[in-house]
Design a protein around this motif. Structure first.
Motif, mmCIF file in Angstrom:
data_model
loop_
_atom_site.group_PDB
_atom_site.id
_atom_site.type_symbol
_atom_site.label_atom_id
_atom_site.label_comp_id
_atom_site.label_asym_id
_atom_site.label_seq_id
_atom_site.Cartn_x
_atom_site.Cartn_y
_atom_site.Cartn_z
ATOM 1 N N GLU A 286 0.855 -1.258 0.018
ATOM 2 C CA GLU A 286 -0.086 -0.259 0.162
ATOM 3 C C GLU A 286 0.973 1.470 0.054
ATOM 4 O O GLU A 286 0.358 2.306 -0.358
ATOM 5 C CB GLU A 286 -0.975 0.212 1.317
ATOM 6 N N GLY A 342 -5.603 3.641 -3.457
ATOM 7 C CA GLY A 342 -6.786 2.915 -2.788
ATOM 8 C C GLY A 342 -6.635 1.502 -3.454
ATOM 9 O O GLY A 342 -6.280 0.951 -3.964
ATOM 10 N N TYR A 343 -7.878 0.826 -2.718
ATOM 11 C CA TYR A 343 -8.020 -0.611 -3.071
ATOM 12 C C TYR A 343 -9.082 -0.627 -4.170
ATOM 13 O O TYR A 343 -10.110 0.044 -4.163
ATOM 14 C CB TYR A 343 -8.712 -1.409 -1.855
ATOM 15 N N SER A 347 -14.057 1.034 -1.676
ATOM 16 C CA SER A 347 -14.021 2.505 -1.020
ATOM 17 C C SER A 347 -13.971 2.363 0.452
ATOM 18 O O SER A 347 -13.353 3.054 1.101
ATOM 19 C CB SER A 347 -15.326 3.284 -1.526
ATOM 20 N N THR A 350 -10.796 1.411 1.763
ATOM 21 C CA THR A 350 -9.792 2.401 1.406
ATOM 22 C C THR A 350 -9.750 3.563 2.449
ATOM 23 O O THR A 350 -8.816 3.905 2.878
ATOM 24 C CB THR A 350 -9.820 2.850 -0.199
#
Length: 482
Positions: A286, A342-343, A347, A350
């Protein structure tokens, strides 16, 4: 710094015959590498790949994977590398989750829509370079899924460029550097530290197919790299080699360690035996790979993961979201241009992970008096025994101090009264002996009674996940069954 997608063109213009990327079968100079990238980009475009699309690559470590990565970037597409060890069902989840436009594999995998030979071995009119945006997605790296279904970490070109610049500056890489890649290319460490950073610094990279401890030093002697990035499990295997193994390591300026904290005892064993300094760092996908590093020029402090890399802020935060300034432990948080977008499609996850610009790592750490980060443990690995918090890493450090212990992992086992109790799993160094009772007595001498493992299991080796970390979820599952 140039856009990474333009790197093949720039290298070919500056030094056409200079070495670029090699593996066990191919050695590509800059000019040939550019030609392969342009050709692969033309094939991908013919199959409908364009800006904003995703190219999935299911390949072992080989030059073609690097070629395809740059070819996709040339078209403005992102790449998601898929672990070859996944089942077709697991791989299909990743491919469908990121809506990959094409899937490139070798002929052995049924999930591929394009055979790798058709992409990199074609002879077609080559694709010209196009303008590139720094906010375009570059990589979608999937987490190992130990806490649920795998999450796609979205890294854009600005993330990757910032991270590479930090690595180059932190390690002092230049045109004389040559990395030997032994980590898997489906992981961001392998891509960023061992391929992109040396190429951007003007150096080169050699891709090893698969790590084998018995063959590693022969590869070093043959390729003559200046550095290798590895994980603690690899160092444990190397120090376990027979005493007669005395390789020529003179080309190596440094070894790099990441993915999991490396016990100071293991660093000392490796350095004293093979004569190469180990530079330990810390980071996560990340954060595009790395956030701290023990400075190669020193002082290096084994037992820590070093100082924050230039260009990003690393801090410790308490449970109420306040930054800790007094050296007390708290959650490690990171802020900077390396923090992911972000993922993918998540959402809520994230928003829980990136709060007010801070990336919450899930790791507990503290800063020592010199500003070096000391990792205490993973928050989720903490054992709560009768209301008392126990950090497994503290117990593991004590076990590692025993002269016979090569690897140690401590997990929580369920208990009807106390909730959880610590259980240790240990692998011993070759040609050494230690009994369960001896290891327990060693712990009793150095730990409060509540922290002493209830039991110690001695195994030939400890299970690892695909990135090479000790597989604690599997050890916890064993504890649940016993």
């Amino acid at each position: 710094m140039p856009h990474i997608a333009e790197l093949p063109d720039l290298r070919a213009a500056q030094n056409p015959t200079g070495p670029c990327v090699a593996d066990d079968h191919d050695q590509l100079d800059n000019q040939t590498f550019l030609h392969r990238v342009r050709t692969a980009a033309t094939v991908l475009r013919a199959h409908g790949v364009g800006a904003g699309d995703v190219v999935a690559v299911v390949l072992p470590n080989r030059v073609e994977l690097v070629v395809i990565m740059f070819a996709a970037w040339r078209l403005g597409a992102a790449v998601t590398p898929v672990n070859q060890g996944l089942t077709d069902g697991e791989a299909r989840y990743q491919i469908e989750d990121c809506a990959a436009k094409v899937v490139i594999a070798d002929g052995a995998r049924a999930i591929g829509t394009l055979d790798v030979g058709a992409v990199t071995g074609a002879s077609m009119e080559a694709e010209d370079a196009r303008p590139h945006a720094s906010d375009a997605l570059a990589l979608i790296i999937y987490t190992s899924g130990t806490t649920g279904r795998p999450k796609g970490v979205m890294l854009d070109h600005a993330n990757v460029a910032a991270m590479c610049q930090m690595i180059i500056e932190g390690l002092g890489l230049d045109e004389t550097d040559h990395s030997l890649l032994i980590l898997p290319l489906f992981h961001v460490n392998g891509i960023v530290v061992s391929v992109l950073s040396p190429l951007l610094a003007g150096g080169r990279a050699t891709v090893a197919a698969r790590f084998q401890a018995s063959a590693f030093f022969a590869s070093v002697e043959r390729a003559r790299p200046t550095y290798v990035s590895a994980v603690p499990a690899i160092y444990a295997m190397l120090v376990s080699l027979p005493p007669g193994v005395r390789p020529d390591t003179s080309s190596l300026r440094r070894m790099i360690c990441g993915a999991a904290p490396m016990p100071a005892e293991l660093i000392a064993r490796f350095e004293s035996r093979f004569g190469v300094p180990v530079v330990e760092g810390y980071g996560l996908s990340e954060g595009t790979c790395a956030s701290t590093l023990n400075p190669p020029a020193g002082p290096r402090k084994p037992g820590t993961v070093g100082l924050p890399l230039p260009g990003q802020t690393v801090a410790v935060m308490d449970a109420d979201g306040r930054l800790v300034q007094d050296g007390s432990p708290g959650e490690v948080v990171v802020r900077g241009p390396n923090v992911m977008r972000g993922y993918l499609g998540m959402s809520q996850e994230t928003a829980e992970t990136i709060v007010d610009g801070w990336l919450h790592t899930g790791d507990v750490g503290r800063f020592d008096a010199d500003g070096y980060l000391v990792l205490v443990d993973r928050i989720k690995d903490m054992i709560i025994r009768g209301g008392e918090n126990i950090y497994p890493k503290e117990i593991e450090n004590v076990l590692h101090a025993h002269p016979a212990v090569l690897e140690a992992a401590v997990v929580g086992a369920p208990h009807p009264v106390l909730g959880e109790i610590p259980v240790a799993h240990v692998a011993l160094l070759p040609d050494t002996m230690a009994t369960t009772e001896e290891l327990l007595e060693h712990c009793r001498a150095q730990l409060a009674r509540i922290k002493v493992p209830v039991s110690v299991f001695i195994s030939e080796s400890l299970p690892k996940n695909p990135v090479g970390k000790i597989d604690k979820p599997r050890l916890r599952a064993l504890a649940l069954r016993s």
